[in-house]
Scaffold this motif. Structure first.
Motif, PDB file in Angstrom:
ATOM      1  N   SER A 318      -8.214  15.694  16.873  1.00 35.27           N
ATOM      2  CA  SER A 318      -7.193  16.889  16.774  1.00 35.27           C
ATOM      3  C   SER A 318      -6.093  16.327  15.976  1.00 35.27           C
ATOM      4  CB  SER A 318      -7.178  17.379  17.837  1.00 35.27           C
ATOM      5  OG  SER A 318      -5.895  18.426  18.008  1.00 35.27           O
ATOM      6  N   PHE A 320      -3.333  18.177  16.961  1.00 35.94           N
ATOM      7  CA  PHE A 320      -2.548  19.076  17.742  1.00 35.94           C
ATOM      8  C   PHE A 320      -2.256  18.084  18.817  1.00 35.94           C
ATOM      9  CE2 PHE A 320      -4.640  22.989  16.399  1.00 35.94           C
ATOM     10  CZ  PHE A 320      -3.833  23.274  15.499  1.00 35.94           C
ATOM     11  N   HIS A 321      -0.897  17.515  19.040  1.00 36.88           N
ATOM     12  CA  HIS A 321      -0.513  16.572  20.090  1.00 36.88           C
ATOM     13  C   HIS A 321       0.288  17.504  21.057  1.00 36.88           C
ATOM     14  CE1 HIS A 321      -2.494  13.692  18.109  1.00 36.88           C
ATOM     15  NE2 HIS A 321      -2.020  13.802  16.850  1.00 36.88           N
ATOM     16  N   LYS A 322       1.297  18.108  20.449  1.00 39.87           N
ATOM     17  CA  LYS A 322       2.044  19.123  21.171  1.00 39.87           C
ATOM     18  C   LYS A 322       1.965  20.657  20.783  1.00 39.87           C
ATOM     19  CE  LYS A 322       4.726  16.020  23.187  1.00 39.87           C
ATOM     20  NZ  LYS A 322       4.855  16.285  24.683  1.00 39.87           N
ATOM     21  N   THR A 323       2.310  21.595  21.701  1.00 43.11           N
ATOM     22  CA  THR A 323       1.951  22.741  21.314  1.00 43.11           C
ATOM     23  C   THR A 323       2.665  23.386  20.223  1.00 43.11           C
ATOM     24  OG1 THR A 323       3.882  23.461  23.091  1.00 43.11           O
ATOM     25  CG2 THR A 323       1.438  23.734  23.839  1.00 43.11           C
ATOM     26  N   ASP A 324       3.944  22.879  19.947  1.00 34.54           N
ATOM     27  CA  ASP A 324       4.395  23.219  18.519  1.00 34.54           C
ATOM     28  C   ASP A 324       3.504  22.914  17.435  1.00 34.54           C
ATOM     29  OD1 ASP A 324       6.827  24.088  19.914  1.00 34.54           O
ATOM     30  OD2 ASP A 324       8.161  22.500  19.194  1.00 34.54           O
ATOM     31  N   LEU A 326       0.564  23.507  17.415  1.00 32.14           N
ATOM     32  CA  LEU A 326      -0.396  24.499  17.162  1.00 32.14           C
ATOM     33  C   LEU A 326       0.207  25.853  16.748  1.00 32.14           C
ATOM     34  CD1 LEU A 326      -3.006  26.189  18.102  1.00 32.14           C
ATOM     35  CD2 LEU A 326      -2.109  26.433  20.408  1.00 32.14           C
ATOM     36  N   PHE A 327       1.432  26.088  17.515  1.00 26.98           N
ATOM     37  CA  PHE A 327       2.186  27.427  17.301  1.00 26.98           C
ATOM     38  C   PHE A 327       2.657  27.613  15.836  1.00 26.98           C
ATOM     39  CE2 PHE A 327       3.860  27.405  22.015  1.00 26.98           C
ATOM     40  CZ  PHE A 327       2.611  27.554  22.284  1.00 26.98           C
ATOM     41  N   PHE A 328       3.062  26.378  15.219  1.00 29.56           N
ATOM     42  CA  PHE A 328       3.607  26.508  13.774  1.00 29.56           C
ATOM     43  C   PHE A 328       2.438  26.194  12.748  1.00 29.56           C
ATOM     44  CE2 PHE A 328       7.280  25.848  16.300  1.00 29.56           C
ATOM     45  CZ  PHE A 328       8.233  26.882  15.827  1.00 29.56           C
ATOM     46  N   SER A 329       1.107  26.027  13.258  1.00 32.68           N
ATOM     47  CA  SER A 329      -0.011  25.680  12.334  1.00 32.68           C
ATOM     48  C   SER A 329      -0.270  26.831  11.777  1.00 32.68           C
ATOM     49  CB  SER A 329      -0.803  25.025  12.878  1.00 32.68           C
ATOM     50  OG  SER A 329      -1.773  25.917  13.916  1.00 32.68           O
ATOM     51  N   GLY A 330      -1.426  26.893  10.581  1.00 30.51           N
ATOM     52  CA  GLY A 330      -1.996  27.995  10.213  1.00 30.51           C
ATOM     53  C   GLY A 330      -1.127  29.026   9.413  1.00 30.51           C
ATOM     54  N   GLU A 331      -1.706  30.348   9.468  1.00 29.80           N
ATOM     55  CA  GLU A 331      -0.961  31.394   8.856  1.00 29.80           C
ATOM     56  C   GLU A 331       0.398  31.828   9.467  1.00 29.80           C
ATOM     57  OE1 GLU A 331      -4.219  33.962   8.844  1.00 29.80           O
ATOM     58  OE2 GLU A 331      -5.101  33.107   7.118  1.00 29.80           O
ATOM     59  N   THR A 332       1.303  31.155   9.145  1.00 31.97           N
ATOM     60  CA  THR A 332       2.640  31.467   9.307  1.00 31.97           C
ATOM     61  C   THR A 332       3.440  32.076   8.128  1.00 31.97           C
ATOM     62  OG1 THR A 332       3.727  29.303   9.131  1.00 31.97           O
ATOM     63  CG2 THR A 332       2.819  29.760  10.940  1.00 31.97           C
ATOM     64  N   TYR A 333       4.611  32.671   8.451  1.00 29.37           N
ATOM     65  CA  TYR A 333       5.462  33.067   7.333  1.00 29.37           C
ATOM     66  C   TYR A 333       6.853  33.162   7.407  1.00 29.37           C
ATOM     67  CZ  TYR A 333       4.902  37.562   9.477  1.00 29.37           C
ATOM     68  OH  TYR A 333       4.747  38.620  10.380  1.00 29.37           O
TER      69      TYR A 333
ATOM     70  N   TYR B 239       7.470  33.345  11.668  1.00 27.09           N
ATOM     71  CA  TYR B 239       6.565  33.974  12.248  1.00 27.09           C
ATOM     72  C   TYR B 239       5.127  33.991  12.184  1.00 27.09           C
ATOM     73  CZ  TYR B 239      10.677  37.653  12.933  1.00 27.09           C
ATOM     74  OH  TYR B 239      11.666  38.038  13.325  1.00 27.09           O
ATOM     75  N   TRP B 250      -1.052  31.273  24.973  1.00 30.22           N
ATOM     76  CA  TRP B 250      -0.123  30.153  24.309  1.00 30.22           C
ATOM     77  C   TRP B 250       0.999  30.106  25.382  1.00 30.22           C
ATOM     78  CZ3 TRP B 250       0.137  30.227  18.330  1.00 30.22           C
ATOM     79  CH2 TRP B 250      -1.163  30.142  17.811  1.00 30.22           C
ATOM     80  N   GLU B 257       3.101  22.447  29.333  1.00 32.80           N
ATOM     81  CA  GLU B 257       3.953  21.380  28.628  1.00 32.80           C
ATOM     82  C   GLU B 257       5.182  20.936  29.077  1.00 32.80           C
ATOM     83  OE1 GLU B 257       3.146  21.197  24.383  1.00 32.80           O
ATOM     84  OE2 GLU B 257       5.202  20.452  23.983  1.00 32.80           O
ATOM     85  N   PHE B 286      -4.899  19.374  24.346  1.00 40.56           N
ATOM     86  CA  PHE B 286      -3.808  19.592  25.207  1.00 40.56           C
ATOM     87  C   PHE B 286      -3.955  19.158  26.552  1.00 40.56           C
ATOM     88  CE2 PHE B 286      -2.388  22.835  21.886  1.00 40.56           C
ATOM     89  CZ  PHE B 286      -1.521  22.100  21.395  1.00 40.56           C
TER      90      PHE B 286
END
Lengths: 336, 618
Positions: A318, A320-324, A326-333, B239, B250, B257, B286
């Motif tokens: 993976s 993904f090491h930190k939740t950030d 994941l949160f900032f991955s993929g379809e962001t805008y 966003y 999440w 964390e 995680f």
């Protein structure tokens, strides 16, 4: 699991609480056998956890100076599973009775055995409800007269070992409630076994079901009526050590050494480690002799090992090491 | 079909509501999601409302098998998926029949004429064809033989079976809608590439059909107008579109964390909560431990065990599951261990309406246990703030050492909205109470003087060995105690501990009017609908109407009574028969409360709210 630096004695495991079971109850024997088994294991006291449900047996954790939880009726296997998954380094024990494990908690009991977490279950089977003062249980015999079966019980009983092995138990042992030395030995082996172990103790309730197992466990008859099996050893029993078990077709048969040309070599040799449980089930069901000792001890991968393997593999592959991550991955805008 | 390109007019709109409706196998959820995601990336504010049957593949063409997905997009703030729709896409007669009532008079309906067969009309209980009998005269009906056009578009693509071909007709519809609202196809084409990775025929087919629909709309003079919806003004930042259940999952990841604890989820699948389990099961990277247990009780049981052993433990469920967990929840409360229970509420009682929304578990969450058994109860109110309240649930349970029930509902759990992404570094600190070393005079039930929370001594810690249990405990040692005064003391301490949480939660806010004629009160998932209605009243010049929306229910915010007393009338709006209002009545003597209740498995509609508010205003 870390090894204890200190050499404990049974006293180290006794809590400061006054033990409150009825006089003459086999529960005292079980408590002492456990307090003697734990020092032999070399585990640190702080790593030992007892989880119980509800019933006479389930007061047990209060009397052990370890971590413990007296939980709710039937749910100890589920709670213990959570403890073990949270911290696989702990030595986790479930203390339960025939009602707790096989009536209200039947579902959790079979699923713990199926999953094979490294948890040890001690089942105090007295074939009666003690704490609620004398109703029949799922192991009570047909015809047994109790407060809730005044004309005799009409519900056929579970055999704990048969149910457990049916639920894929890898380890099943049975001991009499009045044989502390054997009990301690079995507890030690159950704890050492990696996977879910179930030890059924034939525990006499002197108040509501006195003598339920006397025909097997009384000192006078024990040697003749019980076969204590040991892995790799021939199945011999009897005061004279001259009785044994052979397989005749699909049935176990009692034979006498020296009669009809039978010698010790003809007897079944106990193999607890067989994957195929057919013979183990026959041993569980045998009424003469009643088979005690470790009937089944088939080593298998544990649930924690499977879980750890998966987690390790996912972590390795993976990004993904930190939740950030994941949160900032993929379809962001971006909004300006 | 004409190929003559006619001049079509272009119209700018503030907001638009589009609903896609078809068979449960028609891919309406996916179509709607694509439209909302694309619009969000364009910069619109969006809100969605999936509405689908409990059956996985209900019989084709049946009225009860209709699956719908509504999207509200705007250049203005969007807080609900909208009441009435500007455009309905109906893939069959049943989809038309069950959704026609929601279409604004004179507005558009796109239908797949190929699906209007005698058989399908019969299944939808139409006695005559609505496309022919004049019953749709008041609407702009756009009749398109979508199935045949899809087949035609794909006649040269090899390696496709008939089923795959007809199943992609939803993309024809989406292509048309994209053209009508000037949307780019790029996001959806990228989506095909990911979804059908390794299946080039499917990527090609879906792209072709999407394009075919787009070009068809462009060239078709049946569509008189196309519309633009400009980007919305939202706080700047990064966003993403997030569903409530994902946001909940999440929030837990972030809390684990931040607190430095491992996350344990013990759960049993149940609609509409299962997506939280699915999401957390993915995140083994995680170190998340997720156990799909044998039942609801084992779900919470394993979580209690994990909590005892020092994990941040969660269990997720919906109404009937909460009922099954209630005894174990009482145990967790009695042990004073941290535990978060998520109840994604659905229509009840009993099995009720599994796929529909409702707020009828509130009293179960408050009181559904034996004995005096208070727990913290909080509720999320939007898909995006499920993240915040999942996080908050963890913070409260860890800092106050008592279980927290987090209520969401099917409406916000399945709905999606833009989420300004939160980095864990922006989130408040969480200070758990694990103690690592033995202190000389330590007792398991000693308490912090401010919060009344006890310490969390976990197995593996030398010198802190102790026993806990469901029997009443001595106030210090935690040993079993039947002393009458001790039981009363412990009962009061457990209640007081919850009350003390008031000192750690924010005050209740009032929006639109600080005081005046009417206070609109709501809690949980109805926030968006209540906000939109009160906002509309305010912007139409009605003054003195305020909105107070509760996220904290047990305990209530400290200033609750003071806020309530600022208004002449109060109306408590709930998707149940009046549960929160009964809590308010019990707590605030002498204040009179009006009610607005709806128990239809559906969210509030804007018009019905405004009508009721106006009645109360006189």
């Amino acid at each position: 699991m870390e090894t204890a630096e200190k050499q404990y004695t049974f006293k180290d495991f006794a809590s400061d609480q006054e033990v409150r079971w009825c006089p003459g109850c086999d529960d005292y024997v079980i408590l002492r056998a456990m307090q003697k088994a734990l020092p032999e294991l070399g585990v640190r006291k702080e790593d030992v956890v007892f989880i119980s449900g509800i019933g006479c047996s389930s007061r047990f954790p209060y009397y052990m100076d370890t971590y413990g939880m007296h939980s709710i009726h039937g749910r100890a296997p589920a709670i213990a599973s959570g403890v073990k998954l949270a911290n696989p380094d702990l030595s986790v024990w479930v203390i339960t009775g025939d009602g707790d494990a096989m009536a209200i908690g039947g579902n959790h009991f079979i699923h713990l055995l199926r999953r094979n977490l490294d948890i040890n279950i001690v089942l105090f089977n007295n074939e009666i409800y003690g704490l609620t003062k004398g109703q029949f249980s799922p192991t009570s015999t047909v015809g047994q007269r109790t407060k809730s079966s005044p004309y005799g019980n009409i519900q056929p009983p579970f055999l704990p070992g048969e149910l457990a092995i049916g639920a894929q138990a890898r380890f099943f042992a049975r001991v009499g409630g009045n044989t502390p030395k054997e009990m301690t030995e079995v507890f030690v082996e159950a704890a050492k076994f990696k996977g879910t172990s179930l030890v059924e103790v034939l525990q006499n309730c002197p108040i509501f079901n006195n003598g339920a197992f006397a025909k097997y466990t009384d000192k006078a008859v024990r040697a003749d009526k019980q076969l204590f099996v040991e892995h790799g050893k021939p199945m011999i029993f009897g005061k004279e050590r001259n009785k044994g078990l052979v397989l005749n077709g699909l049935k176990l048969e009692v034979v006498t050494i020296g009669e009809n040309g039978i010698t010790e070599e003809d007897l079944l040799v106990h193999d607890a480690q067989m994957q195929d449980p057919t013979l183990h089930q026959m041993l569980v069901r045998s009424e003469y002799p009643l088979v005690t000792g470790i009937i089944r001890g088939f080593p298998d991968i544990t649930f924690e090992e499977r879980a750890a393997d998966k987690t390790e593999k996912v972590k390795r592959d993976s990004n993904f090491h930190k939740t950030d991550d994941l949160f900032f991955s993929g379809e962001t805008y971006e909004v300006d | 079909m004409t190929t003559v390109k006619t001049k079509q007019s272009e119209q700018a709109l503030e907001a638009v509501v589009v609903r896609f409706a078809g068979d449960s196998g028609d891919g309406m959820q996916l179509t709607g999601t694509q439209f909302s995601d694309t619009s969000a990336m364009f910069g619109n504010d969006v809100a969605t409302f999936p509405n689908y049957p409990a059956e996985i593949r209900a019989p084709q063409g049946s009225l009860y098998g209709v699956s719908g997905f509504q999207v509200h997009i705007g250049s203005v703030e969007i807080s609900t998926p909208g009441d009435n729709v500007d455009l309905l896409v109906a893939m069959n007669p049943a989809g038309l029949k069950t959704n026609l009532h929601a279409v604004k008079a004179g507005h558009g309906i796109i239908v797949d004429t190929d699906a209007f067969t005698h058989k399908n009309l019969e299944k939808a209980q139409y006695s005559s064809n609505p496309l022919e009998d004049g019953s749709l005269d008041g609407y702009q009906v756009i009749e398109v033989s979508m199935t045949s056009l899809t087949k035609e578009a794909l006649k040269d693509v090899e390696g496709l079976d008939n089923k795959s071909i007809t199943r992609s007709k939803n993309m024809f519809a989406l292509g048309m809608v994209y053209w009508m609202y000037h949307r780019s196809r790029e996001h959806t084409i990228d989506f095909f590439k990911k979804k059908f990775k390794g299946k080039p025929a499917l990527i090609e087919a879906n792209t072709k059909v999407l394009n075919a629909g787009f070009y068809f709309a462009e060239t078709l003079e049946l569509i008189p107008n196309s519309y633009t919806v400009a980007p919305a003004k939202m706080p700047s930042g990064k966003y993403r579109i997030i569903m409530g259940n994902t946001a909940t999952a999440w929030g837990f990841l972030a809390a684990a964390e931040k607190s430095g604890l491992e996350l344990f989820l013990g759960s049993y699948p149940i609609t509409p909560a299962s997506d939280i389990l699915h999401e957390l099961a993915k995140h083994k990277h995680f170190g998340v431990k997720s156990l799909q247990a044998e039942d609801e009780i084992a779900g919470i049981g394993s979580a209690i065990g994990a909590s005892f052993a020092g994990d941040l433990a969660i269990t997720t469920t919906s109404g009937p599951g909460l009922a099954l967990k209630s005894e174990a929840l009482g145990l967790a409360m009695m042990l004073e261990l941290p535990l978060v229970v998520v109840d994604v509420q659905r229509g009840g009682p009993s099995t009720g309406l599994p796929t529909k929304t409702e707020q009828s578990d509130l009293l179960q969450a408050m009181y559904g246990r034996n004995g005096e058994s208070p727990v913290i109860v909080i509720a999320a109110s939007t898909p995006a703030n499920c993240f915040n309240f999942a996080y908050e649930a963890c913070k409260l349970t860890l800092e106050h050492m008592t279980p927290v029930i987090l209520l969401t509902d099917g409406y916000i759990a399945n709905g999606s909205a833009p989420w300004k992404i939160k980095s864990v570094s922006e989130m408040p600190d969480i200070k758990h109470r694990i103690i690592r070393e033995a202190k000389n005079t330590w007792h398991p039930y000693e308490r912090d003087k401010d919060t009344l929370a006890r310490d969390w001594a976990v197995p593996g810690t030398a010198g802190l060995e102790h026993r806990v249990g469901g029997l009443e405990k001595d106030k210090l040692s935690g040993q079993v105690s039947y002393v009458p005064e001790n039981h009363e003391h412990m009962t009061q301490v457990r209640a007081e501990k919850i009350k003390k949480v008031q000192n750690y939660i924010p005050d209740l806010e009032v929006k639109f009017a600080e005081e005046g004629e009417l206070l609109v009160v709501g809690w949980g998932g109805t926030y968006g609908t209540l906000y939109a209605a009160v906002k509309e009243l305010a912007s139409s010049g009605v003054s003195g109407v305020g909105l107070a929306h509760f996220n904290y229910i047990n305990p209530l915010p400290k200033n609750t009574e003071e806020v309530l007393r600022r208004f002449k009338k109060i109306v408590v709006c709930e998707l149940n028969n009046g549960q929160f209002v009964s809590i308010l009545r019990m707590n605030f003597n002498g204040i009179s409360f009006e009610q607005f209740n709806k128990v239809q498995g559906l969210p509030f509609g804007n018009a019905e709210l405004i009508k009721r508010f106006k009645e109360l205003l006189g």
